[in-house]
Design a protein around this motif. Sequence first.
Motif, PDB file in Angstrom:
ATOM      1  N   GLY A 223       0.860  -1.187   0.000  1.00  0.00           N
ATOM      2  CA  GLY A 223       0.000   0.000   0.000  1.00  0.00           C
ATOM      3  C   GLY A 223       0.891   1.230   0.000  1.00  0.00           C
ATOM      4  O   GLY A 223       1.939   1.245  -0.661  1.00  0.00           O
ATOM      5  N   TYR A 224       0.512   2.233   0.774  1.00  0.00           N
ATOM      6  CA  TYR A 224       1.293   3.477   0.853  1.00  0.00           C
ATOM      7  C   TYR A 224       1.748   3.696   2.292  1.00  0.00           C
ATOM      8  O   TYR A 224       0.950   3.594   3.233  1.00  0.00           O
ATOM      9  CB  TYR A 224       0.465   4.657   0.354  1.00  0.00           C
ATOM     10  N   ALA A 225       3.015   3.996   2.448  1.00  0.00           N
ATOM     11  CA  ALA A 225       3.610   4.115   3.776  1.00  0.00           C
ATOM     12  C   ALA A 225       3.008   5.258   4.572  1.00  0.00           C
ATOM     13  O   ALA A 225       2.712   6.338   4.028  1.00  0.00           O
ATOM     14  CB  ALA A 225       5.112   4.321   3.661  1.00  0.00           C
ATOM     15  N   ASP A 226       2.841   5.018   5.872  1.00  0.00           N
ATOM     16  CA  ASP A 226       2.587   6.091   6.822  1.00  0.00           C
ATOM     17  C   ASP A 226       3.957   6.639   7.210  1.00  0.00           C
ATOM     18  O   ASP A 226       4.648   6.087   8.069  1.00  0.00           O
ATOM     19  CB  ASP A 226       1.848   5.532   8.041  1.00  0.00           C
ATOM     20  N   ASN A 227       4.350   7.706   6.560  1.00  0.00           N
ATOM     21  CA  ASN A 227       5.709   8.226   6.734  1.00  0.00           C
ATOM     22  C   ASN A 227       5.937   8.882   8.085  1.00  0.00           C
ATOM     23  O   ASN A 227       7.078   9.174   8.449  1.00  0.00           O
ATOM     24  CB  ASN A 227       6.039   9.207   5.607  1.00  0.00           C
ATOM     25  N   GLU A 228       4.854   9.124   8.829  1.00  0.00           N
ATOM     26  CA  GLU A 228       4.995   9.708  10.156  1.00  0.00           C
ATOM     27  C   GLU A 228       5.172   8.647  11.237  1.00  0.00           C
ATOM     28  O   GLU A 228       5.497   8.983  12.378  1.00  0.00           O
ATOM     29  CB  GLU A 228       3.753  10.562  10.474  1.00  0.00           C
ATOM     30  N   HIS A 229       4.974   7.399  10.886  1.00  0.00           N
ATOM     31  CA  HIS A 229       5.059   6.336  11.890  1.00  0.00           C
ATOM     32  C   HIS A 229       6.523   6.009  12.180  1.00  0.00           C
ATOM     33  O   HIS A 229       7.316   5.840  11.252  1.00  0.00           O
ATOM     34  CB  HIS A 229       4.331   5.089  11.398  1.00  0.00           C
ATOM     35  N   PRO A 230       6.891   5.887  13.453  1.00  0.00           N
ATOM     36  CA  PRO A 230       8.309   5.641  13.781  1.00  0.00           C
ATOM     37  C   PRO A 230       8.845   4.309  13.249  1.00  0.00           C
ATOM     38  O   PRO A 230      10.061   4.174  13.046  1.00  0.00           O
ATOM     39  CB  PRO A 230       8.341   5.667  15.317  1.00  0.00           C
ATOM     40  N   ALA A 231       7.967   3.335  13.003  1.00  0.00           N
ATOM     41  CA  ALA A 231       8.429   2.043  12.481  1.00  0.00           C
ATOM     42  C   ALA A 231       9.036   2.167  11.089  1.00  0.00           C
ATOM     43  O   ALA A 231       9.783   1.287  10.651  1.00  0.00           O
ATOM     44  CB  ALA A 231       7.280   1.042  12.455  1.00  0.00           C
ATOM     45  N   ASN A 232       8.731   3.268  10.406  1.00  0.00           N
ATOM     46  CA  ASN A 232       9.278   3.502   9.063  1.00  0.00           C
ATOM     47  C   ASN A 232      10.446   4.482   9.066  1.00  0.00           C
ATOM     48  O   ASN A 232      10.860   4.946   8.000  1.00  0.00           O
ATOM     49  CB  ASN A 232       8.182   4.016   8.128  1.00  0.00           C
ATOM     50  N   SER A 233      10.997   4.755  10.237  1.00  0.00           N
ATOM     51  CA  SER A 233      12.012   5.812  10.346  1.00  0.00           C
ATOM     52  C   SER A 233      13.445   5.316  10.209  1.00  0.00           C
ATOM     53  O   SER A 233      14.373   6.127  10.215  1.00  0.00           O
ATOM     54  CB  SER A 233      11.858   6.537  11.686  1.00  0.00           C
ATOM     55  N   PHE A 234      13.660   4.020  10.104  1.00  0.00           N
ATOM     56  CA  PHE A 234      15.032   3.512  10.022  1.00  0.00           C
ATOM     57  C   PHE A 234      15.209   2.691   8.750  1.00  0.00           C
ATOM     58  O   PHE A 234      14.253   2.256   8.130  1.00  0.00           O
ATOM     59  CB  PHE A 234      15.373   2.655  11.253  1.00  0.00           C
ATOM     60  N   ARG A 235      16.475   2.496   8.382  1.00  0.00           N
ATOM     61  CA  ARG A 235      16.817   1.690   7.217  1.00  0.00           C
ATOM     62  C   ARG A 235      17.910   0.709   7.602  1.00  0.00           C
ATOM     63  O   ARG A 235      18.802   1.018   8.397  1.00  0.00           O
ATOM     64  CB  ARG A 235      17.299   2.572   6.043  1.00  0.00           C
ATOM     65  N   THR A 236      17.853  -0.468   7.028  1.00  0.00           N
ATOM     66  CA  THR A 236      18.847  -1.502   7.318  1.00  0.00           C
ATOM     67  C   THR A 236      20.091  -1.301   6.469  1.00  0.00           C
ATOM     68  O   THR A 236      20.047  -0.700   5.400  1.00  0.00           O
ATOM     69  CB  THR A 236      18.264  -2.893   7.048  1.00  0.00           C
ATOM     70  N   GLY A 237      21.210  -1.844   6.948  1.00  0.00           N
ATOM     71  CA  GLY A 237      22.469  -1.758   6.210  1.00  0.00           C
ATOM     72  C   GLY A 237      22.676  -2.975   5.325  1.00  0.00           C
ATOM     73  O   GLY A 237      21.899  -3.935   5.352  1.00  0.00           O
ATOM     74  N   ARG A 238      23.722  -2.952   4.528  1.00  0.00           N
ATOM     75  CA  ARG A 238      24.090  -4.066   3.676  1.00  0.00           C
ATOM     76  C   ARG A 238      25.583  -4.334   3.806  1.00  0.00           C
ATOM     77  O   ARG A 238      26.382  -3.412   4.010  1.00  0.00           O
ATOM     78  CB  ARG A 238      23.740  -3.781   2.204  1.00  0.00           C
ATOM     79  N   ALA A 239      25.962  -5.598   3.682  1.00  0.00           N
ATOM     80  CA  ALA A 239      27.357  -6.002   3.800  1.00  0.00           C
ATOM     81  C   ALA A 239      28.175  -5.425   2.652  1.00  0.00           C
ATOM     82  O   ALA A 239      27.676  -5.248   1.529  1.00  0.00           O
ATOM     83  CB  ALA A 239      27.462  -7.525   3.795  1.00  0.00           C
ATOM     84  N   ASP A 240      29.457  -5.149   2.920  1.00  0.00           N
ATOM     85  CA  ASP A 240      30.377  -4.702   1.878  1.00  0.00           C
ATOM     86  C   ASP A 240      30.797  -5.892   1.007  1.00  0.00           C
ATOM     87  O   ASP A 240      30.702  -7.055   1.416  1.00  0.00           O
ATOM     88  CB  ASP A 240      31.616  -4.062   2.502  1.00  0.00           C
ATOM     89  N   LEU A 241      31.272  -5.593  -0.202  1.00  0.00           N
ATOM     90  CA  LEU A 241      31.639  -6.655  -1.133  1.00  0.00           C
ATOM     91  C   LEU A 241      32.604  -7.687  -0.555  1.00  0.00           C
ATOM     92  O   LEU A 241      32.428  -8.890  -0.768  1.00  0.00           O
ATOM     93  CB  LEU A 241      32.223  -6.051  -2.412  1.00  0.00           C
ATOM     94  N   PRO A 242      33.661  -7.279   0.185  1.00  0.00           N
ATOM     95  CA  PRO A 242      34.577  -8.292   0.705  1.00  0.00           C
ATOM     96  C   PRO A 242      33.910  -9.306   1.635  1.00  0.00           C
ATOM     97  O   PRO A 242      34.441 -10.412   1.826  1.00  0.00           O
ATOM     98  CB  PRO A 242      35.623  -7.460   1.471  1.00  0.00           C
ATOM     99  N   GLU A 243      32.771  -8.958   2.210  1.00  0.00           N
ATOM    100  CA  GLU A 243      32.062  -9.879   3.090  1.00  0.00           C
ATOM    101  C   GLU A 243      31.264 -10.929   2.322  1.00  0.00           C
ATOM    102  O   GLU A 243      30.918 -11.975   2.894  1.00  0.00           O
ATOM    103  CB  GLU A 243      31.122  -9.106   4.006  1.00  0.00           C
ATOM    104  N   ILE A 244      30.983 -10.678   1.042  1.00  0.00           N
ATOM    105  CA  ILE A 244      30.095 -11.578   0.328  1.00  0.00           C
ATOM    106  C   ILE A 244      30.685 -12.157  -0.957  1.00  0.00           C
ATOM    107  O   ILE A 244      30.082 -13.046  -1.571  1.00  0.00           O
ATOM    108  CB  ILE A 244      28.743 -10.883  -0.013  1.00  0.00           C
ATOM    109  N   VAL A 245      31.861 -11.673  -1.355  1.00  0.00           N
ATOM    110  CA  VAL A 245      32.450 -12.124  -2.615  1.00  0.00           C
ATOM    111  C   VAL A 245      33.859 -12.671  -2.372  1.00  0.00           C
ATOM    112  O   VAL A 245      34.674 -12.032  -1.690  1.00  0.00           O
ATOM    113  CB  VAL A 245      32.536 -10.979  -3.652  1.00  0.00           C
TER     114      VAL A 245
END
Length: 223
Positions: A197-219
């Motif tokens: 659907g469409y995000a509730d941008n005011e909700h705190p559950a949508n206020s963070f973003r996850t990270g991703r591993a650097d290339l040396p960790e996965i290749v």
Amino acid sequence: MTQLDTLNALLTSRYSCRAFTDKAVPPDHIEQIITSAKQAPSWCNAQPWQLVVTSGAATQTFREALGAEAREGAGKLDLQGPEAYPGVYGDRRRTVGWQLYDAVGVKKGDRDASRHQMLRNFDLFDAPHVAIVTSPRALGGYGAMDTGGFVLAFTLAARALGVDTIAQAAVANYAEFVREHFGIGNDRLVLCAISFGYADNEHPANSFRTGRADLPEIVEWRS
């Protein structure tokens, strides 16, 4: 902007939305999303994915029934779940868990608050739509792997239209209930749900973003 730039923009702007408004997605947009997603590759072009997609009252009826089921006790996955999250995989799992808890104000050790947040999965985070994603039981893990590509394509196509998503393995924990609710045959595995659907941008559950591993960790490079 190159096509890769466009793809990277979609990949980096997509995130797991954990709070939605009640605004419905236009039916033609839903059809466009699925039409794009079905271009995903699959082994021998089997295209094992099938969906049940809800809107309106159908979403609400399922939300209420699933929530009641989840609050009564544990379910069971169709596919074998992870045996463990060793090493870095457990670290990443804990990190995203605490990112969410910090965002919504759940304190360490507050089991009631953490259970409440966990149960939000089964409220579909108030999304106006859910897609139940299945693949043939006979295709086993490879059908599931192919369908995972479809799920990614669905989330990216949705993002391209400004639609937010969350792929939910939690819903598949109640696979038998989901199958019975929607009349899905036992010949199909319930793999996940995609609430959208469409995000509730005011909700705190949508206020963070996850990270991703650097290339040396996965290749591991070989030449």
